[in-house]
Design a protein around this motif. Structure first.
Motif, PDB file in Angstrom:
ATOM      1  N   ALA A  49       1.161  -1.074  -0.015  1.00  0.00           N
ATOM      2  CA  ALA A  49       0.120   0.140   0.024  1.00  0.00           C
ATOM      3  C   ALA A  49       1.176   1.477   0.174  1.00  0.00           C
ATOM      4  O   ALA A  49       1.993   1.403   0.852  1.00  0.00           O
ATOM      5  CB  ALA A  49      -1.351   0.395   1.456  1.00  0.00           C
ATOM      6  N   ARG A  51       1.114   5.267   1.072  1.00  0.00           N
ATOM      7  CA  ARG A  51       0.434   6.104   2.123  1.00  0.00           C
ATOM      8  C   ARG A  51      -0.014   7.101   1.659  1.00  0.00           C
ATOM      9  O   ARG A  51       0.700   7.657   0.395  1.00  0.00           O
ATOM     10  CB  ARG A  51       1.630   5.963   3.349  1.00  0.00           C
ATOM     11  N   TRP A  62       5.969   3.139   0.153  1.00  0.00           N
ATOM     12  CA  TRP A  62       5.003   2.061  -0.198  1.00  0.00           C
ATOM     13  C   TRP A  62       5.744   1.593   0.975  1.00  0.00           C
ATOM     14  O   TRP A  62       6.709   1.072   1.661  1.00  0.00           O
ATOM     15  CB  TRP A  62       5.502   1.321  -1.337  1.00  0.00           C
ATOM     16  N   VAL A  66      -1.795  -3.562   4.812  1.00  0.00           N
ATOM     17  CA  VAL A  66      -2.723  -2.450   6.115  1.00  0.00           C
ATOM     18  C   VAL A  66      -2.528  -2.957   7.177  1.00  0.00           C
ATOM     19  O   VAL A  66      -1.711  -3.592   7.494  1.00  0.00           O
ATOM     20  CB  VAL A  66      -4.102  -3.177   6.328  1.00  0.00           C
ATOM     21  N   GLU A  87      -9.018   0.488   5.266  1.00  0.00           N
ATOM     22  CA  GLU A  87      -8.343   0.676   4.353  1.00  0.00           C
ATOM     23  C   GLU A  87      -8.348   0.018   2.852  1.00  0.00           C
ATOM     24  O   GLU A  87      -8.134   0.835   2.055  1.00  0.00           O
ATOM     25  CB  GLU A  87      -6.673   0.192   5.660  1.00  0.00           C
ATOM     26  N   ILE A  88      -8.840  -1.001   3.134  1.00  0.00           N
ATOM     27  CA  ILE A  88      -8.469  -1.867   1.427  1.00  0.00           C
ATOM     28  C   ILE A  88      -9.819  -1.823   1.291  1.00  0.00           C
ATOM     29  O   ILE A  88     -10.172  -2.538  -0.059  1.00  0.00           O
ATOM     30  CB  ILE A  88      -7.714  -2.520   1.089  1.00  0.00           C
ATOM     31  N   PRO A 135      -9.383   1.363  -1.914  1.00  0.00           N
ATOM     32  CA  PRO A 135      -7.819   2.147  -0.840  1.00  0.00           C
ATOM     33  C   PRO A 135      -8.948   3.424  -0.674  1.00  0.00           C
ATOM     34  O   PRO A 135      -9.892   4.174  -0.779  1.00  0.00           O
ATOM     35  CB  PRO A 135      -7.391   2.514  -1.999  1.00  0.00           C
ATOM     36  N   GLU A 139      -6.081   7.727   3.718  1.00  0.00           N
ATOM     37  CA  GLU A 139      -4.677   6.628   4.644  1.00  0.00           C
ATOM     38  C   GLU A 139      -3.962   5.728   3.370  1.00  0.00           C
ATOM     39  O   GLU A 139      -2.475   5.807   3.614  1.00  0.00           O
ATOM     40  CB  GLU A 139      -5.678   5.169   4.949  1.00  0.00           C
ATOM     41  N   VAL A 140      -4.258   5.750   2.754  1.00  0.00           N
ATOM     42  CA  VAL A 140      -3.922   4.607   1.265  1.00  0.00           C
ATOM     43  C   VAL A 140      -4.159   5.313   0.067  1.00  0.00           C
ATOM     44  O   VAL A 140      -5.367   5.455  -0.921  1.00  0.00           O
ATOM     45  CB  VAL A 140      -4.871   3.316   1.229  1.00  0.00           C
ATOM     46  N   LEU A 143      -2.579   0.936  -4.566  1.00  0.00           N
ATOM     47  CA  LEU A 143      -2.130  -0.496  -4.276  1.00  0.00           C
ATOM     48  C   LEU A 143      -1.576  -1.093  -4.928  1.00  0.00           C
ATOM     49  O   LEU A 143      -1.752  -0.985  -6.498  1.00  0.00           O
ATOM     50  CB  LEU A 143      -3.209  -1.572  -3.125  1.00  0.00           C
TER      51      LEU A 143
END
Length: 188
Positions: A49, A51, A62, A66, A87-88, A135, A139-140, A143
């Motif tokens: 992931a 950031r 990267w 999670v 998060e995902i 994502p 947060e993300v 991916l």
């Protein structure tokens, strides 16, 4: 969100019975739990992931698939499952979690953050296409899947190309070894 409450631990990871805000956890350097979840595929790939650009620590780096703080009163496993969903956008069960250990990460940053974390680390087989993951904004950033060979190459050049926290190299090597061992043991 800084208003969430986090349980305070002793230096050896035992509960103190007290909790405080995420802000206080990081400014006062209290020990606390986090959940780290590394997703892998049977095709020998690891989900990384990136950031979010707005993150205080390591923006656009990267890293782990999670990760997040375990909320006050929450079990580590419940925290892991919640963080994965947030998060995902993936829903898993406790049976999907394979705990590989607890790794300490005690670091102080120029921003004033004192991060004294116990990373409860899990590996989980990713059974859906990466395109189905969503994502979490803020947060993300995005991916990607990398092969084991690509991950090993990243480790050889850790700290470059905005991949992985250089001070955590031994941790990443242990994660990769655990994933490889899990794949070998399930193929038998």
């Amino acid at each position: 969100m800084d208003s969430e409450l986090i349980d305070i631990l002793t230096e050896d990871g035992k509960p103190t019975g007290d909790s405080c805000s995420k802000h206080d956890i990081h400014t006062k350097g209290y020990y606390h739990n986090t959940a780290h979840i590394w997703f892998y595929t049977k095709k020998q790939q690891i989900l990384l992931a990136q950031r979010a650009a707005t993150k205080t620590l390591h923006p656009l780096l990267w890293d782990v698939s999670v990760a997040g703080h375990v909320d006050a009163g929450e079990t580590v496993e419940d925290g892991a499952i919640r963080e994965i969903k947030e998060e995902i956008g993936l829903i898993i069960s406790k049976d999907d979690l394979n705990k590989i250990g607890v790794f300490t990460c005690f670091q102080t940053y120029d921003s004033g953050i004192i991060d004294n974390e116990f990373h409860h680390t899990f590996i989980v087989e990713l059974k859906v296409d990466i395109q189905k993951l969503v994502p979490q904004e803020g947060e993300v950033e995005t991916l990607k899947l990398v092969t084991f060979d690509e991950f090993e190459d990243i480790l050889k050049h850790i700290g470059k190309d905005n991949h992985l926290v250089a001070s955590n190299k031994i941790y990443y090597e242990k994660v990769l070894d655990a994933i490889k061992h899990k794949l070998i043991s399930t193929d038998i």
